[in-house]
Design a protein around this motif. Structure first.
Motif, PDB file in Angstrom:
ATOM      1  N   TYR A   3       0.831  -1.209   0.000  1.00  0.00           N
ATOM      2  CA  TYR A   3       0.000   0.000   0.000  1.00  0.00           C
ATOM      3  C   TYR A   3       0.866   1.259   0.000  1.00  0.00           C
ATOM      4  N   ASP A   4       1.949   1.234   0.776  1.00  0.00           N
ATOM      5  CA  ASP A   4       2.875   2.372   0.810  1.00  0.00           C
ATOM      6  C   ASP A   4       3.464   2.635  -0.568  1.00  0.00           C
ATOM      7  N   ARG A   5       3.863   1.584  -1.269  1.00  0.00           N
ATOM      8  CA  ARG A   5       4.423   1.752  -2.617  1.00  0.00           C
ATOM      9  C   ARG A   5       3.352   2.243  -3.598  1.00  0.00           C
ATOM     10  N   TYR A   6       2.122   1.773  -3.420  1.00  0.00           N
ATOM     11  CA  TYR A   6       1.035   2.216  -4.300  1.00  0.00           C
ATOM     12  C   TYR A   6       0.804   3.717  -4.156  1.00  0.00           C
ATOM     13  N   VAL A   7       0.740   4.197  -2.918  1.00  0.00           N
ATOM     14  CA  VAL A   7       0.514   5.629  -2.679  1.00  0.00           C
ATOM     15  C   VAL A   7       1.699   6.433  -3.197  1.00  0.00           C
ATOM     16  N   SER A   8       2.924   5.931  -2.959  1.00  0.00           N
ATOM     17  CA  SER A   8       4.124   6.653  -3.374  1.00  0.00           C
ATOM     18  C   SER A   8       4.214   6.816  -4.885  1.00  0.00           C
ATOM     19  N   ILE A   9       3.862   5.762  -5.628  1.00  0.00           N
ATOM     20  CA  ILE A   9       4.034   5.784  -7.088  1.00  0.00           C
ATOM     21  C   ILE A   9       2.795   6.296  -7.806  1.00  0.00           C
ATOM     22  N   CYS A  10       1.619   5.928  -7.307  1.00  0.00           N
ATOM     23  CA  CYS A  10       0.372   6.281  -8.010  1.00  0.00           C
ATOM     24  C   CYS A  10      -0.249   7.586  -7.522  1.00  0.00           C
ATOM     25  N   LYS A  11       0.052   7.990  -6.294  1.00  0.00           N
ATOM     26  CA  LYS A  11      -0.493   9.239  -5.748  1.00  0.00           C
ATOM     27  C   LYS A  11       0.621  10.026  -5.050  1.00  0.00           C
ATOM     28  N   PRO A  12       1.657  10.395  -5.781  1.00  0.00           N
ATOM     29  CA  PRO A  12       2.829  11.027  -5.145  1.00  0.00           C
ATOM     30  C   PRO A  12       2.522  12.355  -4.464  1.00  0.00           C
ATOM     31  N   LEU A  13       1.578  13.124  -4.996  1.00  0.00           N
ATOM     32  CA  LEU A  13       1.268  14.424  -4.396  1.00  0.00           C
ATOM     33  C   LEU A  13       0.526  14.272  -3.070  1.00  0.00           C
TER      34      LEU A  13
ATOM     35  N   ASN B 190      -8.296 -15.143   6.107  1.00  0.00           N
ATOM     36  CA  ASN B 190      -8.227 -13.764   6.610  1.00  0.00           C
ATOM     37  C   ASN B 190      -6.814 -13.205   6.613  1.00  0.00           C
ATOM     38  N   LEU B 191      -5.864 -14.016   7.086  1.00  0.00           N
ATOM     39  CA  LEU B 191      -4.510 -13.508   7.340  1.00  0.00           C
ATOM     40  C   LEU B 191      -3.489 -13.951   6.296  1.00  0.00           C
ATOM     41  N   GLY B 192      -3.891 -14.836   5.387  1.00  0.00           N
ATOM     42  CA  GLY B 192      -2.971 -15.287   4.360  1.00  0.00           C
ATOM     43  C   GLY B 192      -3.426 -14.931   2.958  1.00  0.00           C
ATOM     44  N   LEU B 193      -4.578 -15.477   2.568  1.00  0.00           N
ATOM     45  CA  LEU B 193      -5.047 -15.311   1.190  1.00  0.00           C
ATOM     46  C   LEU B 193      -5.464 -13.876   0.879  1.00  0.00           C
ATOM     47  N   LEU B 194      -6.233 -13.246   1.768  1.00  0.00           N
ATOM     48  CA  LEU B 194      -6.683 -11.872   1.522  1.00  0.00           C
ATOM     49  C   LEU B 194      -5.508 -10.897   1.380  1.00  0.00           C
ATOM     50  N   PRO B 195      -4.498 -10.928   2.296  1.00  0.00           N
ATOM     51  CA  PRO B 195      -3.343 -10.037   2.097  1.00  0.00           C
ATOM     52  C   PRO B 195      -2.615 -10.276   0.779  1.00  0.00           C
ATOM     53  N   VAL B 196      -2.473 -11.554   0.381  1.00  0.00           N
ATOM     54  CA  VAL B 196      -1.783 -11.854  -0.885  1.00  0.00           C
ATOM     55  C   VAL B 196      -2.574 -11.297  -2.069  1.00  0.00           C
ATOM     56  N   LEU B 197      -3.896 -11.465  -2.051  1.00  0.00           N
ATOM     57  CA  LEU B 197      -4.724 -10.919  -3.124  1.00  0.00           C
ATOM     58  C   LEU B 197      -4.639  -9.394  -3.167  1.00  0.00           C
ATOM     59  N   PHE B 198      -4.621  -8.772  -1.990  1.00  0.00           N
ATOM     60  CA  PHE B 198      -4.489  -7.309  -1.922  1.00  0.00           C
ATOM     61  C   PHE B 198      -3.146  -6.861  -2.499  1.00  0.00           C
ATOM     62  N   ILE B 199      -2.076  -7.586  -2.153  1.00  0.00           N
ATOM     63  CA  ILE B 199      -0.738  -7.242  -2.656  1.00  0.00           C
ATOM     64  C   ILE B 199      -0.687  -7.378  -4.171  1.00  0.00           C
ATOM     65  N   LEU B 200      -1.225  -8.477  -4.695  1.00  0.00           N
ATOM     66  CA  LEU B 200      -1.210  -8.689  -6.141  1.00  0.00           C
ATOM     67  C   LEU B 200      -2.029  -7.618  -6.859  1.00  0.00           C
ATOM     68  N   PHE B 201      -3.185  -7.256  -6.298  1.00  0.00           N
ATOM     69  CA  PHE B 201      -4.004  -6.196  -6.893  1.00  0.00           C
ATOM     70  C   PHE B 201      -3.256  -4.865  -6.872  1.00  0.00           C
ATOM     71  N   THR B 202      -2.619  -4.568  -5.739  1.00  0.00           N
ATOM     72  CA  THR B 202      -1.889  -3.297  -5.594  1.00  0.00           C
ATOM     73  C   THR B 202      -0.734  -3.208  -6.583  1.00  0.00           C
ATOM     74  N   TYR B 203       0.048  -4.281  -6.691  1.00  0.00           N
ATOM     75  CA  TYR B 203       1.177  -4.243  -7.614  1.00  0.00           C
ATOM     76  C   TYR B 203       0.720  -4.288  -9.071  1.00  0.00           C
ATOM     77  N   GLY B 204      -0.448  -4.874  -9.305  1.00  0.00           N
ATOM     78  CA  GLY B 204      -1.023  -4.814 -10.645  1.00  0.00           C
ATOM     79  C   GLY B 204      -1.350  -3.386 -11.037  1.00  0.00           C
ATOM     80  N   ARG B 205      -1.923  -2.627 -10.107  1.00  0.00           N
ATOM     81  CA  ARG B 205      -2.216  -1.217 -10.355  1.00  0.00           C
ATOM     82  C   ARG B 205      -0.921  -0.417 -10.559  1.00  0.00           C
ATOM     83  N   ILE B 206       0.085  -0.712  -9.739  1.00  0.00           N
ATOM     84  CA  ILE B 206       1.373  -0.009  -9.875  1.00  0.00           C
ATOM     85  C   ILE B 206       1.975  -0.284 -11.252  1.00  0.00           C
ATOM     86  N   LEU B 207       1.935  -1.561 -11.666  1.00  0.00           N
ATOM     87  CA  LEU B 207       2.493  -1.943 -12.962  1.00  0.00           C
ATOM     88  C   LEU B 207       1.768  -1.226 -14.094  1.00  0.00           C
ATOM     89  N   LEU B 208       0.448  -1.159 -14.013  1.00  0.00           N
ATOM     90  CA  LEU B 208      -0.342  -0.514 -15.062  1.00  0.00           C
ATOM     91  C   LEU B 208      -0.036   0.980 -15.148  1.00  0.00           C
TER      92      LEU B 208
END
Length: 303
Positions: free
Chosen positions: A118-128, A201-219
């Motif tokens: 999430y930190d990387r997503y905000v830094s790269i996608c919403k720098p301001l 709750n603590l394994g699959l959901l975080p991994v899906l969130f990470i993959l979604f976040t990095y997918g947005r960063i990549l795009l």
């Protein structure tokens, strides 16, 4: 009295030829344990000492390395004690405590990696908006939740497990994890469901969130200038490498209960040692070599 003593102690039967290779086990485990503590502590020290590393990204990296130290402290002291013992045994209460601590640290690693994504997503996608969103308070809340949520959910398993009757007193492993499930006389559906909920709750959901976040960063980085793409690669690649590495180890740990009877003892030991030896060392190596600012301070420290 002897029967009660036998019931309360579990034999760790995962070692191969302990009498023959006792000193090899001891030397390797001691050397790796020392290396883990030194490597992780060095980078944590640099992050704490240098003001230019007092950023959310490096704070999360320090938290992840603290997790590696905690993981090692949970596992290695007992392993070293076992190498000097004639019999590798552990009380049921201590075994349960080790298993619960192990999974608290493991699940908190997934949550910390989610916070880093999430930190990387905000830094790269919403720098301001980065400074307004990733305030010190936000970072502290993320860190507290990353450790507090697994503590609350995993310790709930203690109430379910603690009074379970044991019909088998030999654990096919070198430390206590979900293989404990095989020792119970009755494997309740409630325990299985609770374990699946934890994993989701603590394994699959975080991994899906990470993959979604990095997918947005990549795009977004693909559509941006070269400078943004370089920044994304430099800061996101190490996190993805850590995620892939840890996910592979954790998948093995989750599957071991179902596959345990089909795996030869030597292969089982070698696969377990992959988790114990490599995982706590990979994080400081990846971040020490791939994160430019950390690498610069490491060179000044040791050169």
């Amino acid at each position: 009295m002897d029967e009660a003593l036998n019931v309360s102690y579990i034999t760790l039967g995962g070692y191969v030829d302990m009498d023959k290779y006792r000193y090899v086990y001891c030397v390797v485990l001691y050397a790796v344990f020392t290396l883990i503590l030194c490597c992780n502590s060095s980078i944590i020290f640099l992050i704490v000492k240098h003001p230019n590393l007092h950023e959310p990204m490096y704070t999360f990296i320090a938290a992840l390395l603290i997790n590696s130290v905690l993981f090692s402290i949970i596992i290695y002291p007992k392993l070293l004690i076992d190498t000097f013992s004639e019999k590798q045994t552990v009380s049921y209460a201590a075994c349960l405590f080790q298993a619960v601590s192990y999974y608290i640290v493991a699940y908190s690693e997934f949550l910390l990696l989610s916070a880093m994504a999430y930190d990387r997503y905000v830094s790269i996608c919403k720098p301001l908006q980065y400074a307004a969103i990733m305030k010190k308070t936000t970072v502290n809340v993320c860190l507290v939740l990353a450790w507090f949520v697994p503590v609350c959910e995993v310790t709930g398993a203690v109430a379910v497990n603690f009074n379970m009757e044991l019909c088998n007193l030999t654990l096919r492993g070198i430390f206590c994890n979900n293989s404990l499930y095989r020792l119970f006389c009755v494997r309740t559906e409630a325990l299985s469901v609770y374990g699946m909920v934890l994993l989701f709750n603590l394994g699959l959901l975080p991994v899906l969130f990470i993959l979604f976040t990095y997918g947005r960063i990549l795009l977004i980085s693909y559509q941006s200038c070269r400078e943004v793409r370089v920044k994304a690669a430099q800061t996101c690649l190490p996190h993805l490498m850590v995620l892939i590495n840890f996910s592979c180890f954790f998948t093995f740990d989750v599957c071991i209960v179902r596959l345990e009877s089909n795996i030869p003892k030597t292969a089982h030991l070698m696969m377990t040692l992959q988790v114990v030896l490599y995982h706590p060392l990979i994080n400081p190596i990846i971040y020490g070599l791939k994160m430019t600012e950390i690498y610069k301070h490491l060179r000044r420290l040791f050169c």
